[in-house]
Design a protein around this motif. Structure first.
Motif: not given
Ligand code: SF4
Length: 287
Positions: A182-187
């Motif tokens: 759902t997110l494309k960048s790492r938190p």
């Protein structure tokens, strides 16, 4: 390769299959189950082996086809539930047939070197997703981890290796399915995504789903499940139950545990295996 060598190879494949089950935490497959018995049950008997194996060798196609042809669902999208990113596909009426004209490459191009939320500043690579663009089965997780951030590919770390084994345990290959987050960048530090980050990024997985149109989406863990189903119901209550994907009629969602959670809680692997068997049965048209 002669028939005996083919039989040995089949036994080796069966042995590897049993190892996948062991990695999934399954220990009571059956005392009588051995690679040799699995291989022989697949081909009938040792005497029959040459006759059974010969056409497989000739066709160079030892993999049985296990999926039924897809039934194209009627695609309906509610306008009010569509993010701005996909609204270009809709007419003004409240409910219209969804005609998707963009490809995954179009979506990736639109994502670009994305700075729509603050996660751009700490990521190494965008992790868009990968797999079969015509997949019947799609897996959606939460967000990239360190290995995925470094490689730009989804689910390649330890959790990803377990996911690959789970896919192979239901007699599919990783390249048969599509895998995204759902997110494309790492938190940073793998912290939980913040609401503004999720709302900025989740339209892109909605668009991937609209383009791929899988028959079934297996959501991995709480954030992916809640994000796709637009619900606050927790994963422990909803896992293992077929849900309707709220944005496109005819697509089912089956929530299960995230592989990273299964690595921390191996006692949950059996429940995840039950969920995967349901996914396999659904795709085969058995339920
Ligand atoms: S998480 Fe998504 S919206 Fe945020 S910067 Fe990355 S790609 Fe863009």
């Amino acid at each position: 390769m002669d028939a005996r060598a083919e039989l040995q190879e089949l036994i080796q494949q069966a042995r590897e299959h049993l190892l996948y089950f062991r990695d999934l935490g399954l220990t009571n497959i059956g005392e009588e189950t051995t690679p040799e018995r699995m291989a022989l049950s697949a081909i009938g008997s040792e005497e029959q082996a040459p006759a059974v194996l010969a056409p497989m060798v000739e066709q160079n196609n030892p993999e049985p086809k296990i999926l039924t042809p897809p039934i194209q669902p009627e695609i309906i999208m509610k306008k009010e539930s569509v993010p701005a990113a996909t609204s270009l596909f809709l007419a003004d009426d409240a409910v219209e047939p969804l005609i998707v004209t963009e490809t995954l490459e179009d979506i990736r191009r639109d994502l670009g070197d994305c700075k729509r939320c603050k996660l751009w500043s700490t990521r190494t690579n965008i992790v868009f997703g990968e797999g079969n663009p015509n997949a019947e089965l799609m897996f959606v997780g939460e967000a990239p981890g360190a290995d995925e951030d470094a490689s730009g590919r989804p689910f390649v770390g330890r959790a990803g290796q377990l996911l690959t084994k789970m896919i192979e345990a239901i007699e599919m290959k990783r390249e048969d399915v599509y895998i995204a987050n759902t997110l494309k960048s790492r938190p940073p530090g793998n912290r939980n995504p913040e609401p503004d980050e999720t709302s900025a990024c989740i339209p892109f997985v909605y668009r991937q789903i609209a383009t791929i149109r899988p028959k079934l989406i297996v959501t991995l863990g709480n954030p992916a499940t809640q994000g796709l189903l637009e619900t606050k119901v927790g994963i422990t209550r909803i896992r293992g139950t077929f849900q309707e994907y709220p944005r496109i009629a005819g697509i089912k969602v089956l929530p299960t545990y995230h592989p990273a959670y299964l690595l921390r809680s191996p006692d949950k692997k059996r429940e995840a295996w039950e969920d995967l068997k349901k996914a396999r049965a659904f795709l085969r048209g058995e339920i």
